[in-house]
Design a protein around this motif. Structure first.
Motif, short mmCIF file in Angstrom:
data_model
loop_
_atom_site.label_atom_id
_atom_site.label_comp_id
_atom_site.label_asym_id
_atom_site.label_seq_id
_atom_site.Cartn_x
_atom_site.Cartn_y
_atom_site.Cartn_z
N ARG A 36 -34.42 -29.97 -51.20
CA ARG A 36 -35.35 -29.50 -50.18
C ARG A 36 -34.85 -29.80 -48.77
O ARG A 36 -35.24 -29.13 -47.81
CB ARG A 36 -36.73 -30.12 -50.38
CG ARG A 36 -37.49 -29.60 -51.58
CD ARG A 36 -38.98 -29.99 -51.50
NE ARG A 36 -39.15 -31.43 -51.43
CZ ARG A 36 -39.27 -32.22 -52.49
NH1 ARG A 36 -39.22 -31.71 -53.71
NH2 ARG A 36 -39.44 -33.53 -52.35
N SER A 37 -33.99 -30.80 -48.64
CA SER A 37 -33.50 -31.18 -47.31
C SER A 37 -32.40 -30.25 -46.81
O SER A 37 -32.05 -30.26 -45.62
CB SER A 37 -32.99 -32.62 -47.32
OG SER A 37 -31.74 -32.71 -48.00
N GLN A 38 -31.83 -29.44 -47.71
CA GLN A 38 -30.70 -28.60 -47.32
C GLN A 38 -31.14 -27.36 -46.55
O GLN A 38 -32.24 -26.84 -46.75
CB GLN A 38 -29.91 -28.18 -48.56
CG GLN A 38 -29.37 -29.32 -49.38
CD GLN A 38 -28.48 -30.25 -48.58
OE1 GLN A 38 -27.48 -29.81 -47.99
NE2 GLN A 38 -28.84 -31.52 -48.54
N THR A 39 -30.28 -26.90 -45.66
CA THR A 39 -30.53 -25.65 -44.95
C THR A 39 -30.06 -24.49 -45.80
O THR A 39 -29.38 -24.67 -46.82
CB THR A 39 -29.77 -25.62 -43.61
OG1 THR A 39 -28.36 -25.73 -43.87
CG2 THR A 39 -30.20 -26.78 -42.72
N GLN A 40 -30.42 -23.29 -45.40
CA GLN A 40 -30.01 -22.10 -46.14
C GLN A 40 -28.71 -21.56 -45.55
O GLN A 40 -28.56 -21.46 -44.34
CB GLN A 40 -31.10 -21.04 -46.08
CG GLN A 40 -30.86 -19.87 -47.01
CD GLN A 40 -32.07 -18.94 -47.06
OE1 GLN A 40 -32.54 -18.49 -46.02
NE2 GLN A 40 -32.55 -18.65 -48.25
N ALA A 41 -27.77 -21.21 -46.43
CA ALA A 41 -26.50 -20.67 -45.97
C ALA A 41 -26.71 -19.26 -45.39
O ALA A 41 -27.63 -18.55 -45.78
CB ALA A 41 -25.50 -20.62 -47.11
N TYR A 42 -25.84 -18.89 -44.46
CA TYR A 42 -25.95 -17.58 -43.82
C TYR A 42 -24.58 -17.14 -43.33
O TYR A 42 -23.59 -17.89 -43.42
CB TYR A 42 -26.95 -17.63 -42.66
CG TYR A 42 -26.55 -18.55 -41.52
CD1 TYR A 42 -25.87 -18.06 -40.39
CD2 TYR A 42 -26.84 -19.91 -41.56
CE1 TYR A 42 -25.50 -18.91 -39.35
CE2 TYR A 42 -26.47 -20.76 -40.52
CZ TYR A 42 -25.81 -20.26 -39.42
OH TYR A 42 -25.43 -21.09 -38.41
N TYR A 43 -24.50 -15.91 -42.81
CA TYR A 43 -23.26 -15.39 -42.26
C TYR A 43 -23.32 -15.40 -40.73
O TYR A 43 -24.37 -15.14 -40.13
CB TYR A 43 -23.03 -13.95 -42.74
CG TYR A 43 -22.84 -13.84 -44.22
CD1 TYR A 43 -21.65 -14.23 -44.82
CD2 TYR A 43 -23.84 -13.34 -45.04
CE1 TYR A 43 -21.46 -14.14 -46.19
CE2 TYR A 43 -23.66 -13.24 -46.42
CZ TYR A 43 -22.47 -13.65 -46.98
OH TYR A 43 -22.29 -13.56 -48.34
N GLY A 44 -22.19 -15.70 -40.10
CA GLY A 44 -22.14 -15.73 -38.65
C GLY A 44 -20.72 -15.61 -38.15
O GLY A 44 -19.76 -15.96 -38.85
#
Length: 778
Positions: A548-556
């Motif tokens: 739950r502490s992790q952020t969500q991966a994304y593209y950038g």
């Protein structure tokens, strides 16, 4: 129409994007295609090219998508109506309410934040109207808001909440005791049925689309489309496709271009010939598209003792899907393929995804080849990229490859892959990426599309072999583009935020464990924390909290590293058949490594590199494909939930071993161990006792007896309800004491008395709700 500057046309005779924007912004009158053509003196074929350019600009969000007149979007209007589409990390996320599919690939996403006092953003002074309470906003709510572009993206300051607008509802036709038709929802977040004023030819039990017939909820809805039997095979994925507006039909123009593109000849003169290598594609048994294949052998170079030469061959999709064409537009809109148990909604037409782009055994195929030099310790010391022709030696299922390795019957080319992988695994262990045991549910269907079985997917070394080769190639692609100073679409996974770490620290303190926030937070820190926990129940609790502490991966386009993989630079390169991000990386490699192919003789765009629009602004397309990925993840998860609920609907009343996965003041959520069905146990079924909600400890505690329900706890729960249409499950406690003993027992007793500070009392009338699940993809 006044135009103050002399147009300086590009090589194709068209004005630049900026010139068009300048014209639109400076004109006191509406500007359409005719006005733009007249202002820049365009004629004949130039007007046709202008139409395509304006469509591109609309997809990029530079202008709106109206066909009669345009205005510059500038991203988002200063004051506009927004619709809430999600709640992420406690923040409401919204999109423009009137955004249409032709306006752009996906709408821009804005974070809703409270307005500050005094002048604000570009919207001017703070207004005096009623301000919408952000905390009270729900999905699909509409608000009038001032918008503001910041360094981290768009934000919006709500001014007031608006009445619900006309929208489509997905549901099932039912009759009440008086014979009156009602629309029963298929979304577990919608709790109430709606009266149907116009059946539109639908019959009881039909899955339908409907829309409101009036402003009042009492006016009911009218059926606009009949979709069929909601419990028929393939209906669950159809529900997800309609609910999330997933594009699933290719236009005739797209299919025609795909057929044309598939006929392109492969020129051996412009490609490296790798057909002599025994390259292997290791994939799931039922895979139809094969993006990647691998090969390795011992390196004979004395400078690399014990090392390996390896090859990761990836389908050369950029050769067939060229920027600006019809296929490219559709692939950009879809963002990725979406995988359901009964079907795949592909990013590319089947003639490409399942045929000429797929690395099938025995057939010559166009590939983008990543050549790697790997040391005995698994370090990748050199790489190069070429366009190649490959002939895949074998397509083998994970299970078959593993069986041949374990049984001592593996061919030399498989043995070499495993030897090279052991070196890569050594480097991975030294890197110490985040290691969470996250089981994946697999729904198996029979020939009629009915559920045959549901089980957790087995994790084999064969999966790790392919994964580590792909990670090595993805890292090489990112670093190669950095070295060539090329635009890069990074796969980004940022470290946990300060707020989430504080929440995790507070939670760990309830176990008398400490998380020092002054130290550098690394994946290895979490791994060591979990490794030191001997008790399985406590480990499950803390693993859930770490997740739950992790952020969500994304593209950038700007590198921020990949925290979970412990990598400084990471890009997605290995799946261009099913991910648009990978296709963009391939195009950047074409430019950086000089891999352009001769212009095709067929009527297709000439370049296979990056389009000018993507070079100018990768951030916009990265946002779009990140949003499309989140859409696919939610749709896939909800569909699995519906299949699980359908599987369990015949087992109402059975008792299952469960683990608590989330706790709220209105009850707790639990997952069936070994199956993954998620359901709610409301406080209303826990008896007449009042329960205190301990937010930090993620637990409910009985005020009278001290009975305690906490995240990670193991219990035996009885299945009370299973709704295949919504995917919702409902549990109740097993009769008697029941339960599987976790640390301290399933129902821990404490002295009677008032709840500790920070706890909130709830009783059996606590309102039900839903828990947010955050998907993780590398």
């Amino acid at each position: 129409m006044p135009h103050n500057s002399t147009p300086a046309h590009g090589p194709d005779g068209l004005p630049s994007r900026q010139q068009i924007l300048d014209l639109i912004e400076s004109s006191p009158e509406p500007v359409g295609k005719r006005e733009i053509s007249r202002a820049f003196g365009l004629k004949g074929h130039e007007k046709i090219a202008l139409k395509a350019l304006l469509k591109d600009m609309a997809e990029e969000g530079l202008i709106d998508g109206k066909r009669t007149a345009f205005h510059a979007m500038g991203g988002v209007p200063g004051v506009t109506v927004l619709r809430v589409v999600g709640i992420e990390d406690g923040e409401a996320i919204a999109v423009p309410d009137n955004w249409q599919p032709e306006d752009a690939t996906v709408p821009p996403r804005l974070r809703l934040v409270e307005r500050r006092a005094g002048p604000q953003g570009r919207g001017g002074p703070r207004g005096k109207g009623p301000v919408a309470a952000i905390a009270a906003l729900k999905l699909h709510d509409r608000v009038l808001a001032r918008t503001e572009e910041t360094a981290t993206g768009w934000i919006a300051h709500p001014m007031k909440k608006l009445p619900a607008a006309s929208e489509q509802f997905l549901g099932v036709v039912e009759l009440d005791g008086t014979g009156k038709p009602w629309l029963a929802p298929v979304d577990k977040r919608v709790r109430h049925s709606q009266p149907i004023a116009d059946l539109g030819g639908a019959e009881v039990g039909n899955l339908v689309l409907a829309e409101p017939v009036g402003r009042s909820p009492r006016s009911g809805v009218k059926v606009t489309q009949v979709l069929g039997d909601p419990l028929a095979p393939k209906a669950f994925s159809l529900i997800a496709i309609h609910k999330h507006d997933i594009p699933n039909v290719f236009s005739e123009a797209t299919l025609e271009e795909a057929e044309l593109s598939a006929k392109q000849p492969l020129s051996a003169d412009a490609r490296e010939d790798l057909t002599h290598l025994p390259i292997v594609a290791i994939d799931p048994t039922d895979a139809r598209d094969h993006d990647d294949a691998i090969w390795a052998e011992a390196d004979t170079d004395p400078a690399n003792p014990g090392g390996f030469r390896a090859l990761v061959a990836i389908a050369d999709v950029s050769f067939y899907v060229r920027p600006g064409g019809e296929i490219d537009r559709e692939a950009r809109k879809r963002g990725n393929s979406v995988y359901f148990p009964d079907r795949v909604v592909p990013m590319l037409p089947e003639v490409l995804s399942a045929d000429v782009c797929s690395l099938q055994a025995g057939a010559p195929r166009a590939a983008m080849a990543c050549h790697l030099t790997i040391t005995a310790k698994g370090q990748v010391t050199n790489w190069r990229f070429t366009r190649a022709i490959v002939r895949i030696h074998e397509v083998v299922a994970y299970e078959d490859a593993q069986q041949r390795i374990d049984g001592g019957e593996a061919e030399p080319y498989l043995l070499a892959l495993w030897e090279c992988w052991r070196a890569l695994a050594t480097a991975r262990d030294a890197r110490d990426p985040l290691d969470l045991d996250l089981p994946e549910r697999r729904v198996m269907l029979d020939e009629q599309g009915r559920i045959a079985s549901i089980a957790l997917r087995e994790r084999l070394d064969a999966h790790r072999v392919v994964e580590d080769f792909m990670i090595a190639a993805n890292v090489a692609a990112a670093k190669a583009l950095e070295a060539k100073v090329q635009p890069t679409v990074y796969r980004i996974h940022e470290p946990p935020s300060r707020e989430k770490l504080v929440a995790l620290k507070d939670y760990l303190a309830t176990f008398e464990r400490n998380l020092a926030l002054g130290q550098v937070i690394t994946p290895g820190l979490f791994n060591r924390m979990l490794k030191d926990i001997a008790d399985d129940s406590e480990k499950a609790l803390i693993m859930e909290a770490v997740l739950r502490s992790q952020t969500q991966a994304y593209y950038g386009p700007r590198n921020a590293g990949h925290f979970g993989l412990s990598l400084g630079s990471y890009a997605h390169f290995t799946s261009p058949i099913r991910r648009y991000a990978d296709l963009l990386v391939h195009r950047a490699l074409v430019d950086g490594w000089g891999l352009e192919q001769p212009a095709p003789k067929v009527d297709l765009p000439a370049t296979t590199g990056l389009a000018a629009r993507d070079r100018e602004d990768l951030a916009r397309v990265c946002d779009a494909i990140s949003t499309a990925e989140r859409r696919a993840m939610v749709a896939e998860r909800e569909t699995i939930d519906r299949y699980v609920a359908a599987w369990l609907s015949a087992r109402i009343g059975e008792v299952f071993p469960c683990r608590i996965t989330g706790v709220q003041r209105f009850g707790f959520f639990a997952t069936i161990i070994g199956l993954g069905g998620d359901g709610l146990t409301p406080v209303s079924v826990l008896g007449d006792e009042r329960f205190a909600y301990d937010e930090k400890a993620q637990a409910l505690e009985g005020e009278e007896t001290g009975t305690r329900f906490a995240v990670g706890q193991l219990l035996r729960l009885r299945l009370a309800e299973a709704n295949p249409l919504t995917g919702a499950l409902k549990f109740e406690l097993e009769d008697g004491e029941g339960g599987i003993e976790p640390r301290g027992g399933p129902m821990q007793h404490k002295p009677r008395g008032k709840p500790a500070a920070g706890k909130h009392l709830v009783n059996k009338r606590g309102r039900p709700g839903n828990i947010r699940h955050q998907g993780k993809r590398r």
